[in-house]
Enzyme design. Structure first.
Site, PDB file in Angstrom:
ATOM      1  N   HIS A   1       0.866  -1.253   0.065  1.00  0.00           N
ATOM      2  CA  HIS A   1       0.040  -0.068   0.025  1.00  0.00           C
ATOM      3  C   HIS A   1       0.833   1.344   0.032  1.00  0.00           C
ATOM      4  CE1 HIS A   1      -2.691   2.941   2.214  1.00  0.00           C
ATOM      5  NE2 HIS A   1      -3.572   2.666   1.224  1.00  0.00           N
TER       6      HIS A   1
ATOM      7  N   HIS B   1      -1.172  10.270  -3.369  1.00  0.00           N
ATOM      8  CA  HIS B   1      -2.283   9.592  -3.036  1.00  0.00           C
ATOM      9  C   HIS B   1      -3.763  10.860  -2.930  1.00  0.00           C
ATOM     10  CE1 HIS B   1      -5.569   8.965   0.472  1.00  0.00           C
ATOM     11  NE2 HIS B   1      -5.418   7.791  -0.213  1.00  0.00           N
TER      12      HIS B   1
END
Length: 328
Positions: free
Chosen positions: A29, A71
């Site tokens: 991640h 992100h």
């Protein structure tokens, strides 16, 4: 640019033993974000070395239509954009990647994630004032992974997320089309390509599948927000199965259903890849990340999961893996 076949799997390499016969996967991640600043090439490289099966870059677009690994559609939470470009915020007081060229983005320094008040989201992670971390392009990540795959005999995949597709549409930035073009240029093609395209969007995966004709594997992300409740119903899962290969639900949805969501998805041929598992953000009553991972991998039966701590998940599902890079 790489040749059209560069991203294709080269087949098993007798010099390099397989990770494991376990089909469950570990998705890094934002890279090895538990150890290094998220979405940086060092974090991606560390995740590769720690044994990730897939490396996840979140993608947004610059003003000149380059895909970068970030992100957020904003820059201030993980870069020093406020110091370098103090006058470039929009009226809402935020700095948008879509307002900067790639050359400008590459001037920025990446830091550990901070909250709006400047405090750190994860206080115990990498030092806050570290130098030398930059925002990478998607192409640089792909080339790094493919080069390491050639050198090691492994076949690590990529797991890109198209961030805020409606925002990009409103900015006239064709994030889906550019992503598919870049993947094709680097040889990612067909149902067996080592890639999953993921999105929280309600329409853009379907658009890529049906309008743009992509047959690449796709994962519909499902947050715990009420707006997504319909997607976890039998009818919602039936609809997802028409255009995607799996779901990526907030892990709380699986726990709250006592694993029934996994069963319903599997009954429709959908893979299940929940998010996000962190050693420094454990649910109440869970002493170690290992315990939570075993519960989801083996009790609930998920097919893979997103974690900031690649090494811990690899120990669970690929216990034979050793962090030796050279194939001989």
């Amino acid at each position: 640019m790489a040749s059209a076949h560069a991203g294709a799997a080269s087949g098993p390499d007798h010099r390099n033993p397989p990770m494991s016969t376990n089909a469950k996967i570990v998705i890094a991640h934002r890279g090895a974000s538990g150890y290094l600043p998220e979405h940086t090439l060092p974090a991606y490289a560390m995740a590769y070395a720690l044994g990730a099966d897939y490396i996840e870059p979140d993608l947004v677009m610059t003003a000149d239509q380059h895909l970068i690994c970030l992100h957020d559609i904003h820059l201030e939470s993980t870069t020093d954009v406020e110091q370098q470009f103090p006058q470039r915020a929009r009226a809402d007081g935020r700095w948008y990647a879509a307002d900067f060229t790639l050359a400008e983005i590459q001037q920025l320094n990446v830091t550990e994630r901070t909250k709006p008040d400047g405090t750190r989201v994860f206080p115990e992670r990498f030092k806050a004032d570290a130098q030398g971390f930059k925002v990478p392009t998607f192409v640089s990540l792909v080339e790094m992974v493919q080069s390491l795959n050639r050198e090691t005999g492994r076949d690590v995949g990529i797991y890109p997320e198209t961030k805020a597709p409606v925002f990009h549409d409103n900015e006239n930035l064709p994030i889906e089309r550019v992503l598919l073009d870049r993947l094709a240029e680097y040889g990612y093609a067909g149902r067996d390509a080592k890639v999953f395209i993921q999105s929280f969007g309600f329409d853009n995966l379907r658009e890529m599948r049906e309008t743009m004709g992509s047959d690449l594997p796709m994962i519909q992300l499902i947050s715990d927000a009420p707006a997504y409740d319909a997607l976890v119903t039998p009818a919602g899962l039936d609809a997802i199965a028409q255009y995607a290969d799996g779901i990526g639900p907030d892990k709380k949805r699986i726990a709250e259903s006592d694993g029934a969501l996994v069963e319903r998805a599997h009954a429709r041929g959908l893979k299940v890849h929940p998010y996000t598992f962190r050693a420094d953000q454990l649910p109440p009553g869970t002493p170690r990340l290992e315990d939570e991972l075993r519960q989801y991998y083996f009790d609930y039966g998920v097919d893979g999961l997103f974690t900031d701590f690649t090494d811990i998940a690899v120990e669970i599902v690929h216990p034979d893996y050793r962090a030796r890079m050279h194939p001989r």
